[in-house]
Motif scaffolding. Structure first.
Motif, PDB file in Angstrom:
ATOM      1  N   THR A  72       0.847  -1.192   0.000  1.00  0.00           N
ATOM      2  CA  THR A  72       0.000   0.000   0.000  1.00  0.00           C
ATOM      3  C   THR A  72       0.876   1.232   0.000  1.00  0.00           C
ATOM      4  O   THR A  72       2.074   1.174   0.239  1.00  0.00           O
ATOM      5  N   HIS A  91     -10.353  -5.429   4.927  1.00  0.00           N
ATOM      6  CA  HIS A  91      -9.541  -4.220   4.791  1.00  0.00           C
ATOM      7  C   HIS A  91      -8.767  -3.968   6.074  1.00  0.00           C
ATOM      8  O   HIS A  91      -8.833  -4.774   6.996  1.00  0.00           O
ATOM      9  N   ASN A 123     -10.894  -2.368  -9.234  1.00  0.00           N
ATOM     10  CA  ASN A 123     -10.486  -2.632  -7.858  1.00  0.00           C
ATOM     11  C   ASN A 123     -10.867  -1.462  -6.972  1.00  0.00           C
ATOM     12  O   ASN A 123     -11.448  -0.480  -7.434  1.00  0.00           O
ATOM     13  N   LYS A 125      -9.935   0.615  -2.910  1.00  0.00           N
ATOM     14  CA  LYS A 125      -9.051   0.758  -1.755  1.00  0.00           C
ATOM     15  C   LYS A 125      -9.837   1.343  -0.597  1.00  0.00           C
ATOM     16  O   LYS A 125     -10.520   2.343  -0.753  1.00  0.00           O
ATOM     17  N   GLU A 127      -8.992   2.051   3.486  1.00  0.00           N
ATOM     18  CA  GLU A 127      -8.091   1.960   4.619  1.00  0.00           C
ATOM     19  C   GLU A 127      -8.481   3.009   5.659  1.00  0.00           C
ATOM     20  O   GLU A 127      -8.921   4.098   5.301  1.00  0.00           O
TER      21      GLU A 127
END
Lengths: 136, 136
Positions: A72, A91, A123, A125, A127
DNA sequence: TTTCTAATTAATAATGATTACGATTTACCT
DNA sequence: AGGTAAATCGTAATCATTATTAATTAGAAA
C-alpha cells in the motif's frame, strides 16, 4: 502467510532459494507492520552490508506478484507487509505511529448497490488511519 | 468549488492575487479530472514558458491546505482536482482511462459499528477504480 | 563432485517526482 | 510613487525507484 507457504509458492514458480530472499521473508514473517524498501535495506545491511536496492525492490516485486506480500501507499512511499492469513476479503486499520494493522471485516463494496451502473469496476481501496490502543 | 469561492478563501487568508495562481485555478475549474504537477506545468508553460516547478508545487500545497483542491495518490504520483461542491461527505470512483470521477454517496465508516474499539480514528480512504461508461 | 547455465545479486548510474534556495520580480498597502 | 513582504524564477539538491552491466550463485545435469 508464513515462511513455509511463501517458499512453496516461490518453488512452484521456479524461483531459487537464496539467503537474501529468505532473510527478507523472515523479516516480514516476524513483523506485522508495513515496511518500506529502505526499512528492509537498513535491517538487511547489518547482516549483508553489500545488500543493494536492486535486490530489495526486485524481490519485493516478485513477492507482491505472487501474492506473498501485500502493498500500500502511505504518505508517498510504498509499504509492504506479509499477506494476511484470512481467507475472506477484508480491509485494514493502520496505526500511523507504530505501523501495526488491524483487520476490518467489512467491505464497502457490499453496500454499493446500483450506485455505479454501466461502470466497470477493477479494484478498490479502503483503509482507515489513526492510532492503535497501545499508541494512543 | 469555483473560481470565485477559491479567490475568496485565498484573500481571506492573505494570499495575493497573481496571474499564475489564477491560471492554475482556472485549469482546475475547467477540468474535472485529477491532474499531476507535470500535467499542470505542461499546460501552463504554453502561456508562461518561465513557469517553474516551485511555483506549481507551492501553489498546489497552498490550495490543498486551504481546502480548495483535494489530493490523492494514483500509481505513485500525487494527483489534484478541485474540491467537490457536495456539502455532504462522499467518496469517488476514478476512471483509470480518462481520469474523470464520479461521486459515490456512501461512506464505509457508517457500517463500521464497534469494529475498532479503543482505536483513535484520524481519517480514512475509500476509492473505487475502473472504467467509466464512456471509456468502457 | 564437477560443470554448466540461467537466475540472482552487487555496484553504480539514471530517472522522475518533489523540495529547497538565492536572486529577482511583483502585488498591494500607505 | 515607494516600501515591503509575498511570490516567482532558475536551478540545484534530494529522495524513492528503476535500469544496466558485470560478477556471483543455486540448482540441474553430466
Amino acid at each position: 502467510m508464513n515462511l513455509t507457504n511463501a517458499w512453496n509458492i516461490l518453488k512452484e514458480n521456479g524461483f531459487k532459494e537464496t539467503s537474501k530472499r529468505n532473510q527478507i521473508l523472515e523479516l516480514f514473517a516476524n513483523d506485522e507492520r508495513y515496511l518500506t524498501a529502505r526499512d528492509l535495506l537498513d535491517v538487511m545491511q547489518k547482516d549483508y552490508p553489500s545488500m543493494s536496492y536492486d535486490t530489495v525492490y526486485r524481490n519485493l516485486a516478485t513477492f507482491v506478484s505472487l501474492g506473498i506480500l501485500e502493498e500500500t501507499e502511505l504518505s508517498g512511499e510504498r509499504h509492504f507487509r506479509m499477506q494476511c492469513e484470512s481467507d475472506h476479503h477484508h480491509h485494514h486499520f493502520i496505526c500511523m505511529d507504530c505501523g501495526k494493522i488491524k483487520e476490518i471485516p467489512v467491505c464497502p463494496m457490499d453496500m454499493l448497490g446500483a450506485a455505479l451502473p454501466a461502470y466497470e469496476i477493477a479494484n478498490h481501496k479502503f483503509e482507515i488511519y489513526g492510532k492503535c490502543p497501545e499508541c494512543k
